[in-house]
Design a protein around this motif. Structure first.
Motif, mmCIF file in Angstrom:
data_model
loop_
_atom_site.group_PDB
_atom_site.id
_atom_site.type_symbol
_atom_site.label_atom_id
_atom_site.label_comp_id
_atom_site.label_asym_id
_atom_site.label_seq_id
_atom_site.Cartn_x
_atom_site.Cartn_y
_atom_site.Cartn_z
ATOM 1 N N GLU A 213 43.217 -21.922 9.440
ATOM 2 C CA GLU A 213 42.084 -21.629 10.316
ATOM 3 C C GLU A 213 40.896 -22.538 9.982
ATOM 4 N N ALA A 214 40.682 -22.796 8.688
ATOM 5 C CA ALA A 214 39.599 -23.697 8.292
ATOM 6 C C ALA A 214 39.841 -25.105 8.820
ATOM 7 N N LEU A 215 41.091 -25.546 8.789
ATOM 8 C CA LEU A 215 41.418 -26.864 9.322
ATOM 9 C C LEU A 215 41.175 -26.919 10.825
ATOM 10 N N ASP A 216 41.475 -25.824 11.528
ATOM 11 C CA ASP A 216 41.204 -25.767 12.967
ATOM 12 C C ASP A 216 39.708 -25.872 13.248
ATOM 13 N N VAL A 217 38.881 -25.269 12.378
ATOM 14 C CA VAL A 217 37.426 -25.368 12.541
ATOM 15 C C VAL A 217 36.989 -26.825 12.434
ATOM 16 N N LEU A 218 37.528 -27.539 11.453
ATOM 17 C CA LEU A 218 37.199 -28.954 11.299
ATOM 18 C C LEU A 218 37.622 -29.762 12.520
ATOM 19 N N ARG A 219 38.822 -29.485 13.007
ATOM 20 C CA ARG A 219 39.319 -30.224 14.178
ATOM 21 C C ARG A 219 38.451 -29.952 15.404
ATOM 22 N N SER A 220 38.047 -28.699 15.573
ATOM 23 C CA SER A 220 37.199 -28.352 16.705
ATOM 24 C C SER A 220 35.861 -29.090 16.630
ATOM 25 N N ALA A 221 35.300 -29.160 15.424
ATOM 26 C CA ALA A 221 34.033 -29.879 15.247
ATOM 27 C C ALA A 221 34.202 -31.361 15.533
ATOM 28 N N ALA A 222 35.314 -31.941 15.083
ATOM 29 C CA ALA A 222 35.563 -33.359 15.329
ATOM 30 C C ALA A 222 35.688 -33.638 16.822
ATOM 31 N N SER A 223 36.349 -32.724 17.528
ATOM 32 C CA SER A 223 36.514 -32.885 18.969
ATOM 33 C C SER A 223 35.181 -32.757 19.700
ATOM 34 N N SER A 224 34.380 -31.769 19.285
ATOM 35 C CA SER A 224 33.086 -31.547 19.944
ATOM 36 C C SER A 224 32.133 -32.711 19.711
ATOM 37 N N LEU A 225 32.151 -33.261 18.480
ATOM 38 C CA LEU A 225 31.246 -34.360 18.143
ATOM 39 C C LEU A 225 31.816 -35.722 18.525
ATOM 40 N N ASP A 226 33.101 -35.738 18.880
ATOM 41 C CA ASP A 226 33.796 -36.976 19.245
ATOM 42 C C ASP A 226 33.749 -37.990 18.114
ATOM 43 N N ILE A 227 34.034 -37.504 16.908
ATOM 44 C CA ILE A 227 34.104 -38.387 15.739
ATOM 45 C C ILE A 227 35.378 -38.056 14.977
ATOM 46 N N PRO A 228 35.862 -38.963 14.126
ATOM 47 C CA PRO A 228 37.105 -38.721 13.400
ATOM 48 C C PRO A 228 37.026 -37.491 12.494
ATOM 49 N N LEU A 229 38.165 -36.861 12.304
ATOM 50 C CA LEU A 229 38.247 -35.674 11.467
ATOM 51 C C LEU A 229 37.745 -35.943 10.053
ATOM 52 N N ARG A 230 38.133 -37.090 9.488
ATOM 53 C CA ARG A 230 37.722 -37.406 8.120
ATOM 54 C C ARG A 230 36.197 -37.516 8.017
ATOM 55 N N GLU A 231 35.554 -38.086 9.047
ATOM 56 C CA GLU A 231 34.101 -38.218 9.001
ATOM 57 C C GLU A 231 33.422 -36.855 9.022
ATOM 58 N N VAL A 232 33.957 -35.916 9.813
ATOM 59 C CA VAL A 232 33.412 -34.557 9.828
ATOM 60 C C VAL A 232 33.529 -33.944 8.445
ATOM 61 N N ALA A 233 34.700 -34.122 7.820
ATOM 62 C CA ALA A 233 34.909 -33.570 6.481
ATOM 63 C C ALA A 233 33.941 -34.184 5.482
ATOM 64 N N GLU A 234 33.747 -35.507 5.568
ATOM 65 C CA GLU A 234 32.841 -36.176 4.634
ATOM 66 C C GLU A 234 31.409 -35.675 4.797
ATOM 67 N N ARG A 235 30.977 -35.489 6.065
ATOM 68 C CA ARG A 235 29.623 -34.987 6.299
ATOM 69 C C ARG A 235 29.443 -33.593 5.712
ATOM 70 N N LEU A 236 30.455 -32.744 5.899
ATOM 71 C CA LEU A 236 30.353 -31.383 5.387
ATOM 72 C C LEU A 236 30.282 -31.379 3.870
ATOM 73 N N VAL A 237 31.138 -32.167 3.240
ATOM 74 C CA VAL A 237 31.157 -32.208 1.779
ATOM 75 C C VAL A 237 29.840 -32.765 1.248
ATOM 76 N N ARG A 238 29.297 -33.797 1.897
ATOM 77 C CA ARG A 238 28.015 -34.351 1.465
ATOM 78 C C ARG A 238 26.902 -33.313 1.594
ATOM 79 N N THR A 239 26.949 -32.545 2.673
ATOM 80 C CA THR A 239 25.909 -31.543 2.913
ATOM 81 C C THR A 239 25.899 -30.484 1.826
ATOM 82 N N VAL A 240 27.076 -29.969 1.493
ATOM 83 C CA VAL A 240 27.118 -28.884 0.501
ATOM 84 C C VAL A 240 26.939 -29.422 -0.916
ATOM 85 N N SER A 241 27.167 -30.742 -1.097
ATOM 86 C CA SER A 241 27.008 -31.323 -2.437
ATOM 87 C C SER A 241 25.583 -31.781 -2.695
ATOM 88 N N ARG A 242 24.750 -31.855 -1.640
ATOM 89 C CA ARG A 242 23.392 -32.342 -1.786
ATOM 90 C C ARG A 242 22.581 -31.378 -2.649
#
Length: 246
Positions: A213-242
């Motif tokens: 389900e968490a992976l589906d959330v990432l995919r949905s965000a990637a589709s909505s933002l029209d950016i690659p899945l890996r980039e969405v993941a990187e942004r999320l990880v950077r945000t929580v690591s800041r």
């Protein structure tokens, strides 16, 4: 036994009814992704749609070994199950690659043990037609009648059409199963791969949800933002690591 000598049915499946049966079969199986579910739908649709047929079953082999059984009537499922004995009309149809017909089991000399079980279950006629699914799976669809002489040449034609159509639909179901399996393997690889795995872990923690389900959330965000899945993941990880401001 030649069914031309049997008593005629009061109602046969005509051209329009046969077309309706094949349409219903297509509609029932077109979106199914599981082979067992497809077999279950197949026998139930056939049982309900073919006049004079009191139950319907399917015997499946994969790589030459019993691989599945479906029956419209659960208490008669053993008639399609090769574990109760391989000497059956279904296996004869599969081995010979041609339709097997027995209109009156009381006088049938083939498959003696099977015939005894069938009569004990109230079955007195059978038509089995071989079904080619793919290079791994073959089977037979079995139409049963409770009354001797109830099965006619019309049932032979219906069984043949059912077998041809069902083979195509079941092959498509098998293809969808393989696609789903490959997608599942890909999901598993994504879940453990670097930043994607980290992002999935973040979402699981935040939402209290399982990894798919968490992976589906990432995919949905990637589709909505029209950016690659890996980039969405990187942004999320950077945000929580800041580091947070004190």
């Amino acid at each position: 036994m030649n069914l031309d000598t049997c008593h005629p049915m009061t109602e046969d499946l005509g051209v329009l009814e046969t077309a309706a049966l094949l349409r219903e079969l297509t509609a029932g199986l077109i979106a199914v992704t599981g082979f067992d579910e497809a077999l279950d739908r197949l026998v139930r649709i056939a049982r309900a749609a073919v006049p004079g047929v009191d139950c319907c079953g399917f015997t499946a082999l994969r790589a030459g070994e019993p691989a599945g059984v479906a029956a419209s009537d659960a208490h008669r499922a053993e008639l399609d199950d090769l574990r109760h004995g391989p000497d059956t009309p279904a296996l004869s149809a599969i081995r010979r690659r041609e339709m097997t017909i027995a209109g009156a089991l009381a006088t049938e000399t083939r498959w003696p043990a099977w015939c005894a079980r069938a009569r004990a279950l109230g079955v007195h006629g059978v038509v089995s037609a071989p079904v080619d699914v793919d290079d791994q799976v073959i089977g037979a669809i079995n139409l049963y009648a409770e009354s001797p002489g109830a099965l006619t040449p019309s049932h032979q034609l219906t069984a043949m059409l059912l077998a041809e159509h069902a083979g195509l639909l079941l092959a498509a179901v098998r293809d969808r199963e393989r696609v789903a399996a490959r997608a599942g393997q890909l999901d598993g690889a994504l879940l453990v791969e670097g930043v994607l795995g980290q992002a999935v872990g973040v979402i699981m923690t935040q939402r209290g949800c399982p990894a798919p389900e968490a992976l589906d959330v990432l995919r949905s965000a990637a589709s909505s933002l029209d950016i690659p899945l890996r980039e969405v993941a990187e942004r999320l990880v950077r945000t929580v690591s800041r580091p947070r401001d004190n």
